[in-house]
Design an enzyme around this catalytic site. Structure first.
Site, PDB file in Angstrom:
ATOM      1  N   ARG A 199       0.833  -0.876   0.108  1.00  8.49           N
ATOM      2  CA  ARG A 199       0.227   0.308   0.344  1.00  8.49           C
ATOM      3  C   ARG A 199       1.069   1.339  -0.058  1.00  8.49           C
ATOM      4  O   ARG A 199       0.696   2.155  -0.675  1.00  8.49           O
ATOM      5  CB  ARG A 199      -0.870  -0.259   0.921  1.00  8.49           C
ATOM      6  CG  ARG A 199      -1.922  -0.892   1.385  1.00  8.49           C
ATOM      7  CD  ARG A 199      -3.074  -1.268   1.182  1.00  8.49           C
ATOM      8  NE  ARG A 199      -3.888  -2.934   0.910  1.00  8.49           N
ATOM      9  CZ  ARG A 199      -3.719  -3.452  -0.133  1.00  8.49           C
ATOM     10  NH1 ARG A 199      -2.894  -3.499  -0.409  1.00  8.49           N
ATOM     11  NH2 ARG A 199      -4.569  -4.459   1.400  1.00  8.49           N
ATOM     12  N   GLU A 208     -13.941 -14.598   9.806  1.00  8.46           N
ATOM     13  CA  GLU A 208     -14.247 -14.549   8.102  1.00  8.46           C
ATOM     14  C   GLU A 208     -13.154 -15.477   7.274  1.00  8.46           C
ATOM     15  O   GLU A 208     -12.426 -15.623   7.872  1.00  8.46           O
ATOM     16  CB  GLU A 208     -12.706 -13.037   8.527  1.00  8.46           C
ATOM     17  CG  GLU A 208     -12.631 -12.459   7.021  1.00  8.46           C
ATOM     18  CD  GLU A 208     -11.162 -11.871   7.003  1.00  8.46           C
ATOM     19  OE1 GLU A 208     -10.768 -11.434   7.867  1.00  8.46           O
ATOM     20  OE2 GLU A 208     -11.629 -10.343   5.943  1.00  8.46           O
ATOM     21  N   LYS A 263     -17.391 -12.286   9.594  1.00  7.54           N
ATOM     22  CA  LYS A 263     -16.992 -10.571   9.077  1.00  7.54           C
ATOM     23  C   LYS A 263     -16.796 -11.903   7.324  1.00  7.54           C
ATOM     24  O   LYS A 263     -16.290 -12.615   6.767  1.00  7.54           O
ATOM     25  CB  LYS A 263     -15.890 -10.605   8.739  1.00  7.54           C
ATOM     26  CG  LYS A 263     -14.561  -9.790   8.184  1.00  7.54           C
ATOM     27  CD  LYS A 263     -13.568  -8.992   8.457  1.00  7.54           C
ATOM     28  CE  LYS A 263     -13.477  -8.184   7.515  1.00  7.54           C
ATOM     29  NZ  LYS A 263     -12.538  -7.305   8.223  1.00  7.54           N
ATOM     30  N   SER A 288     -13.818  -6.078   2.642  1.00  7.13           N
ATOM     31  CA  SER A 288     -14.623  -4.663   1.307  1.00  7.13           C
ATOM     32  C   SER A 288     -13.892  -5.268   0.052  1.00  7.13           C
ATOM     33  O   SER A 288     -14.398  -5.705  -1.134  1.00  7.13           O
ATOM     34  CB  SER A 288     -13.863  -3.333   1.531  1.00  7.13           C
ATOM     35  OG  SER A 288     -12.525  -3.688   1.442  1.00  7.13           O
ATOM     36  N   GLY A 289     -12.597  -6.618   0.579  1.00  4.35           N
ATOM     37  CA  GLY A 289     -12.178  -7.583  -0.939  1.00  4.35           C
ATOM     38  C   GLY A 289     -11.671  -6.585  -1.983  1.00  4.35           C
ATOM     39  O   GLY A 289     -11.555  -7.831  -3.310  1.00  4.35           O
ATOM     40  N   GLY A 290     -11.394  -5.555  -2.008  1.00  6.86           N
ATOM     41  CA  GLY A 290     -11.352  -4.930  -3.129  1.00  6.86           C
ATOM     42  C   GLY A 290     -12.150  -4.650  -4.217  1.00  6.86           C
ATOM     43  O   GLY A 290     -12.173  -4.229  -5.762  1.00  6.86           O
ATOM     44  N   ARG A 324      -8.650  -1.729   3.131  1.00  4.38           N
ATOM     45  CA  ARG A 324      -8.955  -1.162   2.162  1.00  4.38           C
ATOM     46  C   ARG A 324      -9.944  -0.315   1.905  1.00  4.38           C
ATOM     47  O   ARG A 324     -10.026   1.229   1.184  1.00  4.38           O
ATOM     48  CB  ARG A 324      -9.377  -2.128   0.101  1.00  4.38           C
ATOM     49  CG  ARG A 324      -7.799  -2.410   0.096  1.00  4.38           C
ATOM     50  CD  ARG A 324      -7.675  -3.420  -0.703  1.00  4.38           C
ATOM     51  NE  ARG A 324      -8.526  -4.572   0.283  1.00  4.38           N
ATOM     52  CZ  ARG A 324      -8.579  -5.647  -0.647  1.00  4.38           C
ATOM     53  NH1 ARG A 324      -7.702  -6.069  -2.236  1.00  4.38           N
ATOM     54  NH2 ARG A 324      -8.951  -6.850  -0.291  1.00  4.38           N
TER      55      ARG A 324
HETATM   56  P1  13P Z   1     -10.739  -4.818   3.162  1.00  2.00           P
HETATM   57  O1  13P Z   1     -11.755  -4.364   3.489  1.00  2.00           O
HETATM   58  O2  13P Z   1      -9.556  -4.405   2.568  1.00  2.00           O
HETATM   59  O3  13P Z   1     -10.541  -6.142   2.298  1.00  2.00           O
HETATM   60  O4  13P Z   1      -9.989  -6.336   4.700  1.00  2.00           O
HETATM   61  C1  13P Z   1     -10.486  -6.348   5.583  1.00  2.00           C
HETATM   62  C2  13P Z   1      -9.943  -6.999   6.360  1.00  2.00           C
HETATM   63  O5  13P Z   1      -9.945  -7.393   7.244  1.00  2.00           O
HETATM   64  C3  13P Z   1      -9.434  -8.672   5.251  1.00  2.00           C
HETATM   65  O6  13P Z   1      -8.577  -9.449   6.224  1.00  2.00           O
END
Ligand code: 13P
Length: 341
Positions: A33, A178, A220, A262-264, A293
């Site tokens: 990042r 998650e 999550k 959010s995953g991208g 992100r």
């Molecule tokens: P993102 O929202 O960037 O996917 O990150 C969340 C997260 O904690 C991934 O493990």
């Protein structure tokens, strides 16, 4: 385990209008990042950046319920010597900690991964609790490919998630469970639906087998969404409708809250999707964000590693936190984005 207290923390993590800041990038990920904004990743630059976020008064007080930290950060102090954990607590948010140790190749399953970190986890949780952590996170990664995921990958990852969750609750720490189905492939939204459903069903089966109290955890998940490389991208309404349908089929009402990754997704997509889901209403759980992100891309860019940009970085972070707070109430609108720019 005191389940009433775990439940209270879980509910606070998904309190109305609030969500979680995932600031738990490993040193390798935060370097990527920082590379994108031409900032050298050092212990101090990582500290300065995260201190900027945790000192964003309005965002932290009004929109952020908890912060997921990486191991390095939980032991760091702000420039004035205050532990970063204390800054978070002083804002009224709850400190949390990522406790998985990343992924490894899964033997016998080419291209698939299993998350590690169970060895000595009980001792590590004890130290994190003493430092102030009241919740934890463990991320399993499931990829969609032509012949993936295998049942083996789904099973071993669900098993590890449940082992982790049970250890957390024994240490009086709320586990964020998650299981992330990646959106990187060329699959369509219905394939994402099918795989996510299988992953969640297996995960809850393992959680039951290992006697995890659902009232004392947060889920999550990924949203049900088209693969990034698929030419046909599903509409906001379709993502919302299919994600809610899938969650209702898989997630027991005893779970206090669901906080999405959010995953991208783009910043605006992540807010639009969450808002549309909350707009459907009548849900058995609180539905909010636990974004990395989608909360941090904008402040990283505005900050760009320069002390004179701290206020601009905090402004950008506050804006995204506010947009996602509105989304968690089903009240986000696209025109609010332009007004703030
Ligand atoms: P993102 O929202 O960037 O996917 O990150 C969340 C997260 O904690 C991934 O493990």
């Amino acid at each position: 385990m005191n389940l009433a207290d775990l439940n209270k923390i879980a509910l606070a993590m998904v309190a109305p209008g609030k969500g979680i800041l995932a600031a738990d990038e490993s040193s390798g990920t935060i370097k990527k990042r920082f590379d994108a904004i031409n900032v050298e990743s050092t212990e101090q630059s990582r500290r300065d950046y995260r201190e900027m976020l945790f000192r964003s008064g309005e965002a932290m007080r009004q929109y952020i319920s908890g912060v997921i930290l990486y191991d390095e950060t939980i032991w760091q102090d702000a420039a004035d010597g205050t532990p970063l954990v204390r800054l978070i607590e002083q804002s009224g948010a709850i400190p949390g900690i990522k406790v998985d140790e990343g992924t490894q190749a899964l033997p016998g399953c080419p291209g698939e991964l299993v998350t590690s970190g169970l060895d000595r986890l009980a001792e590590r949780l004890k130290k994190y609790y003493e430092r102030g952590a009241r919740f934890a996170k463990w991320r399993a990664v499931i990829d969609i490919g032509e012949h993936l995921p295998s049942m083996t990958a789904i099973h071993v990852n669900a098993h590890a998630l449940a082992r982790y969750a049970a250890l957390c609750q024994a240490a009086q720490i709320v586990p964020i469970v998650e299981p992330e189905v990646l959106m990187d492939g060329s699959h369509d939204i219905d394939r994402c639906y099918d795989v996510t459903q299988r992953v969640l069903n297996k995960t809850f089966q393992e959680l039951r087998v290992q006697r995890v109290a659902l009232e004392g955890m947060i889920l999550k998940p990924n949203m049900v969404i088209s693969g990034k490389k698929n030419a046909k991208q599903a509409s906001v309404e379709e993502v919302a409708e299919k994600t809610i349908r899938m969650l209702k089929a898989c997630v027991p009402a005893a779970v206090p809250g669901i906080a999405f990754l959010s995953g991208g997704q783009s910043d605006e997509d992540a807010s639009a999707h969450l808002s549309a889901m909350n707009g459907i209403g009548n849900l058995p759980w609180q539905l909010t964000f636990s974004y990395g992100r989608a909360l941090q891309a904008a402040p990283q860019k505005a900050w760009s590693g320069k002390a004179e940009n701290v206020v601009a970085g905090q402004r950008a972070f506050t804006h995204r936190a506010r947009m996602n707070s509105l989304a968690s109430r089903g009240e986000w609108k696209a025109d609010l984005e332009k007004k703030a720019a």
